[in-house]
Motif scaffolding. Structure first.
Motif, PDB file in Angstrom:
ATOM      1  N   LEU A 250      56.072  93.655  14.979  1.00 31.52           N
ATOM      2  CA  LEU A 250      56.956  94.816  14.975  1.00 31.52           C
ATOM      3  C   LEU A 250      56.373  96.028  14.248  1.00 31.52           C
ATOM      4  CD1 LEU A 250      60.479  93.181  14.409  1.00 31.52           C
ATOM      5  CD2 LEU A 250      59.615  94.249  16.486  1.00 31.52           C
ATOM      6  N   PRO A 251      55.832  95.871  13.023  1.00 35.12           N
ATOM      7  CA  PRO A 251      55.290  97.059  12.330  1.00 35.12           C
ATOM      8  C   PRO A 251      54.092  97.682  13.035  1.00 35.12           C
ATOM      9  CG  PRO A 251      55.685  95.256  10.783  1.00 35.12           C
ATOM     10  CD  PRO A 251      55.805  94.687  12.160  1.00 35.12           C
ATOM     11  N   MET A 252      53.464  96.967  13.973  1.00 36.13           N
ATOM     12  CA  MET A 252      52.302  97.491  14.670  1.00 36.13           C
ATOM     13  C   MET A 252      52.689  98.525  15.726  1.00 36.13           C
ATOM     14  SD  MET A 252      50.382  93.808  15.126  1.00 36.13           S
ATOM     15  CE  MET A 252      49.106  94.482  16.192  1.00 36.13           C
ATOM     16  N   LEU A 253      53.998  98.558  16.088  1.00 35.97           N
ATOM     17  CA  LEU A 253      54.459  99.491  17.111  1.00 35.97           C
ATOM     18  C   LEU A 253      54.802 100.839  16.498  1.00 35.97           C
ATOM     19  CD1 LEU A 253      56.781  97.161  19.230  1.00 35.97           C
ATOM     20  CD2 LEU A 253      54.354  97.634  19.530  1.00 35.97           C
ATOM     21  N   ASP A 254      54.609 101.875  17.282  1.00 39.78           N
ATOM     22  CA  ASP A 254      54.892 103.235  16.842  1.00 39.78           C
ATOM     23  C   ASP A 254      56.348 103.568  17.167  1.00 39.78           C
ATOM     24  OD1 ASP A 254      54.684 105.776  15.880  1.00 39.78           O
ATOM     25  OD2 ASP A 254      53.696 106.585  17.685  1.00 39.78           O
ATOM     26  N   TYR A 258      63.735 100.255  11.729  1.00 35.05           N
ATOM     27  CA  TYR A 258      65.130  99.812  11.692  1.00 35.05           C
ATOM     28  C   TYR A 258      65.656  99.569  13.104  1.00 35.05           C
ATOM     29  CZ  TYR A 258      64.900 101.421   6.857  1.00 35.05           C
ATOM     30  OH  TYR A 258      64.543 101.600   5.542  1.00 35.05           O
ATOM     31  N   LEU A 259      65.267 100.443  14.054  1.00 39.83           N
ATOM     32  CA  LEU A 259      65.680 100.267  15.445  1.00 39.83           C
ATOM     33  C   LEU A 259      65.072  98.996  16.035  1.00 39.83           C
ATOM     34  CD1 LEU A 259      66.989 101.254  18.071  1.00 39.83           C
ATOM     35  CD2 LEU A 259      64.926 102.614  18.496  1.00 39.83           C
ATOM     36  N   LEU A 260      63.793  98.760  15.738  1.00 41.11           N
ATOM     37  CA  LEU A 260      63.134  97.565  16.251  1.00 41.11           C
ATOM     38  C   LEU A 260      63.768  96.297  15.683  1.00 41.11           C
ATOM     39  CD1 LEU A 260      59.387  98.654  16.095  1.00 41.11           C
ATOM     40  CD2 LEU A 260      60.773  98.315  18.147  1.00 41.11           C
ATOM     41  N   GLY A 261      64.115  96.322  14.403  1.00 42.34           N
ATOM     42  CA  GLY A 261      64.760  95.163  13.790  1.00 42.34           C
ATOM     43  C   GLY A 261      66.116  94.877  14.404  1.00 42.34           C
ATOM     44  N   ALA A 262      66.882  95.935  14.661  1.00 44.10           N
ATOM     45  CA  ALA A 262      68.192  95.757  15.288  1.00 44.10           C
ATOM     46  C   ALA A 262      68.053  95.230  16.714  1.00 44.10           C
ATOM     47  CB  ALA A 262      68.967  97.078  15.281  1.00 44.10           C
ATOM     48  N   MET A 263      67.058  95.731  17.461  1.00 38.26           N
ATOM     49  CA  MET A 263      66.822  95.252  18.822  1.00 38.26           C
ATOM     50  C   MET A 263      66.417  93.781  18.830  1.00 38.26           C
ATOM     51  SD  MET A 263      64.774  98.470  20.526  1.00 38.26           S
ATOM     52  CE  MET A 263      64.312  97.491  21.950  1.00 38.26           C
ATOM     53  N   ALA A 264      65.545  93.408  17.888  1.00 39.10           N
ATOM     54  CA  ALA A 264      65.107  92.017  17.813  1.00 39.10           C
ATOM     55  C   ALA A 264      66.268  91.090  17.464  1.00 39.10           C
ATOM     56  CB  ALA A 264      63.994  91.881  16.779  1.00 39.10           C
ATOM     57  N   GLY A 265      67.123  91.517  16.531  1.00 39.85           N
ATOM     58  CA  GLY A 265      68.285  90.703  16.176  1.00 39.85           C
ATOM     59  C   GLY A 265      69.260  90.556  17.324  1.00 39.85           C
ATOM     60  N   THR A 266      69.481  91.645  18.075  1.00 41.06           N
ATOM     61  CA  THR A 266      70.364  91.587  19.243  1.00 41.06           C
ATOM     62  C   THR A 266      69.803  90.660  20.314  1.00 41.06           C
ATOM     63  OG1 THR A 266      71.069  93.868  18.812  1.00 41.06           O
ATOM     64  CG2 THR A 266      71.518  92.969  21.003  1.00 41.06           C
ATOM     65  N   ALA A 267      68.490  90.730  20.529  1.00 42.77           N
ATOM     66  CA  ALA A 267      67.848  89.843  21.503  1.00 42.77           C
ATOM     67  C   ALA A 267      68.010  88.383  21.103  1.00 42.77           C
ATOM     68  CB  ALA A 267      66.364  90.192  21.632  1.00 42.77           C
ATOM     69  N   GLU A 306      48.941  98.533  26.589  1.00 47.44           N
ATOM     70  CA  GLU A 306      48.791  99.534  25.537  1.00 47.44           C
ATOM     71  C   GLU A 306      49.941 100.530  25.523  1.00 47.44           C
ATOM     72  OE1 GLU A 306      45.025 101.401  25.920  1.00 47.44           O
ATOM     73  OE2 GLU A 306      43.866  99.579  25.492  1.00 47.44           O
ATOM     74  N   SER A 307      50.838 100.422  26.484  1.00 44.86           N
ATOM     75  CA  SER A 307      51.977 101.326  26.565  1.00 44.86           C
ATOM     76  C   SER A 307      53.025 100.923  25.527  1.00 44.86           C
ATOM     77  CB  SER A 307      52.594 101.270  27.971  1.00 44.86           C
ATOM     78  OG  SER A 307      53.831 101.947  28.012  1.00 44.86           O
ATOM     79  N   GLN A 308      53.487 101.888  24.729  1.00 41.44           N
ATOM     80  CA  GLN A 308      54.469 101.600  23.697  1.00 41.44           C
ATOM     81  C   GLN A 308      55.802 101.159  24.297  1.00 41.44           C
ATOM     82  OE1 GLN A 308      54.206 101.622  20.219  1.00 41.44           O
ATOM     83  NE2 GLN A 308      52.016 101.698  20.679  1.00 41.44           N
ATOM     84  N   GLU A 309      56.172 101.750  25.444  1.00 36.17           N
ATOM     85  CA  GLU A 309      57.426 101.380  26.091  1.00 36.17           C
ATOM     86  C   GLU A 309      57.376  99.943  26.589  1.00 36.17           C
ATOM     87  OE1 GLU A 309      55.710 104.086  26.691  1.00 36.17           O
ATOM     88  OE2 GLU A 309      57.027 105.657  25.894  1.00 36.17           O
ATOM     89  N   VAL A 310      56.255  99.575  27.209  1.00 35.01           N
ATOM     90  CA  VAL A 310      56.100  98.199  27.705  1.00 35.01           C
ATOM     91  C   VAL A 310      56.086  97.209  26.544  1.00 35.01           C
ATOM     92  CG1 VAL A 310      54.534  96.598  28.896  1.00 35.01           C
ATOM     93  CG2 VAL A 310      54.900  98.910  29.793  1.00 35.01           C
ATOM     94  N   LEU A 311      55.423  97.583  25.463  1.00 33.49           N
ATOM     95  CA  LEU A 311      55.350  96.704  24.297  1.00 33.49           C
ATOM     96  C   LEU A 311      56.732  96.458  23.710  1.00 33.49           C
ATOM     97  CD1 LEU A 311      52.158  98.068  22.475  1.00 33.49           C
ATOM     98  CD2 LEU A 311      52.389  95.919  23.722  1.00 33.49           C
TER      99      LEU A 311
END
Length: 426
Positions: A250-254, A258-267, A306-311
């Motif tokens: 997660l921290p490797m993404l740009d 906090y948004l990434l953590g919430a998305m991961a928890g929802t998933a 390498e696409s941030q959206e795909v990642l």
């Protein structure tokens, strides 16, 4: 917002202490998984949970008044140990109270709560800022939990394996009153294999007196347990390795952490809910295998894109599937072992899982040194786990055994239907 870095000046030569916090927590989790699970088999599930609860209260109060980083490390280690014991022993106690047809609900609700806190904590920190408030929140929740423990009982299966017949019948009577159900009409001969079967009763003379104490070494010395132990340990390592590897990606993404953590928890919550629906329909083993294959595919995409959206999209799906796999193996493993050693077996699996969790960040550095994308390690491990799952037992709908000897020889306890006052079978 306030943070550990600014309050304890974790800069320059103290920067290494930041990463040490997570390692210390995992170390505590590993220690707690083993020793507290043994306590649950030795002293009882309820007694162990009570001890863990008071430990949480004391540790939370201490956390409010921490004055240096070393004290925080001790508190972090203590929270890890207590969290491991609370998770494992609570699930074992729940599973032993619930009949085979509804046992999957215990792990589903447990995982939903785990995923929900991954959504709530980033939001809580974002709006309140001060890290000490987390200890205050923990203290408030554990006090509410303690107030709700007045109607909690010891596992009847555990009492049965210890030969404590009268306490077992007292517990069953309390459960029947709480649920407003009819207790056994008369104590007649039966087998303690289905607590939710109203047609079965038990007499005192059929209850075995357990004098032998089992430990983790018996998981390998008994042929009936060795295969399940080794396979479950490997699967727990693989799932934990991939699960926590996802967290380190997660921290490797740009993107906003906090948004990434919430998305991961929802998933994770959504993955657990879907798994809960499927566990009783297609089985634990099939759910586990069906989750690992698409998880491996997601990791493969993550390793080449390498696409941030795909990642972001495939990382969310990876979290969804690996959480589903974790839910499946968490339910299957305790069901594969008898009551007398179930908590110990779960503790051993959890210890191996912590080793997998600690190996996840190491694999990231190892991949960089080899100049390959380290995410490929997670894809390969998931494929290996899916292939190995062929040898897992399918436990859906099976009544769990209570003693190790039941794995190798048939029970000599007879089962007789209850009769009503007219002498007719119910």
């Amino acid at each position: 917002p306030d943070s550990l870095v600014t309050e304890f000046h974790l800069y320059c030569d103290k920067k290494y202490l930041i990463s040490l916090i997570g390692s210390v927590y995992f170390f505590g989790y590993m220690i707690g998984s083993y020793f507290l699970s043994i306590c649950a088999d030795r002293f009882g599930r309820f007694t162990t949970i009570m001890g863990i609860t008071y430990g949480f209260i004391g540790t939370s109060v201490w956390g409010l008044f921490i004055g240096d980083i070393w004290a925080f490390l001790i508190v972090s280690c203590s929270f890890g140990a207590l969290s491991a014991g609370a998770t494992l022993v609570s699930f074992v106690l729940s599973a032993e109270f619930i009949g085979a047809s509804s046992r999957h609900l215990a792990i589903v609700w447990l995982d939903i709560a785990w995923g929900f806190q991954q959504v709530v904590i980033p939001v809580f920190i974002y709006y309140f800022g001060r890290w000490r408030y987390l200890f205050l929140l923990s203290l408030a929740l554990i006090l509410i939990y303690l107030a709700c423990m007045w109607n909690m009982n010891e596992s009847p299966r555990y009492l049965y394996t210890k030969g404590r017949y009268h306490k077992m019948m007292e517990t069953l009577s309390n459960v029947a009153k709480l649920n407003k159900k009819r207790m056994f009409s008369q104590p007649i001969e039966g087998n303690f294999h289905d607590l939710d079967n109203p047609r079965v009763g038990i007499v005192e003379k059929t209850v075995p007196k357990q004098s032998k104490t089992y430990n983790c070494f018996h998981l390998l010395t008994y042929k009936s347990l060795r295969r399940n132990t080794l396979i479950c340990c490997v699967e727990w390592f693989i799932v934990s390795f991939s699960y926590f590897g996802t967290a380190f990606i997660l921290p490797m993404l740009d993107a906003d952490i906090y948004l990434l953590g919430a998305m991961a928890g929802t998933a994770q919550v959504l993955g657990v809910i879907l798994t809960g629906w499927a566990l009783e329909r297609i089985g634990r083993k099939t759910c586990f295998m069906a989750a690992l294959f698409p998880a491996a595919l997601c990791y493969l995409v993550l390793s080449i894109s390498e696409s941030q959206e795909v990642l972001m999209i495939f990382l969310t799906f990876a979290k969804f599937f690996i959480s589903s796999a974790f839910c499946s193996i968490y339910l299957l493993s305790p069901e594969a072992f008898p009551t007398i050693i179930r908590s110990t077996a779960s503790g051993v699996c959890s210890v191996v899982a912590r080793i997998g969790g600690m190996a996840a960040p190491v694999s990231l550095f190892f991949g960089e040194s080899l100049q390959i994308n380290p995410i490929i390690f997670f894809a390969v491990s998931c494929l290996l786990g899916a292939a190995l799952s062929i040898y897992l037992p399918e436990t859906r709908g099976l009544q769990v055994s209570d003693d190790i000897e039941e794995e190798t020889k048939p029970s000599n306890i007879s089962m007789v239907p209850l009769k009503d006052k007219y002498g007719k079978h119910t």
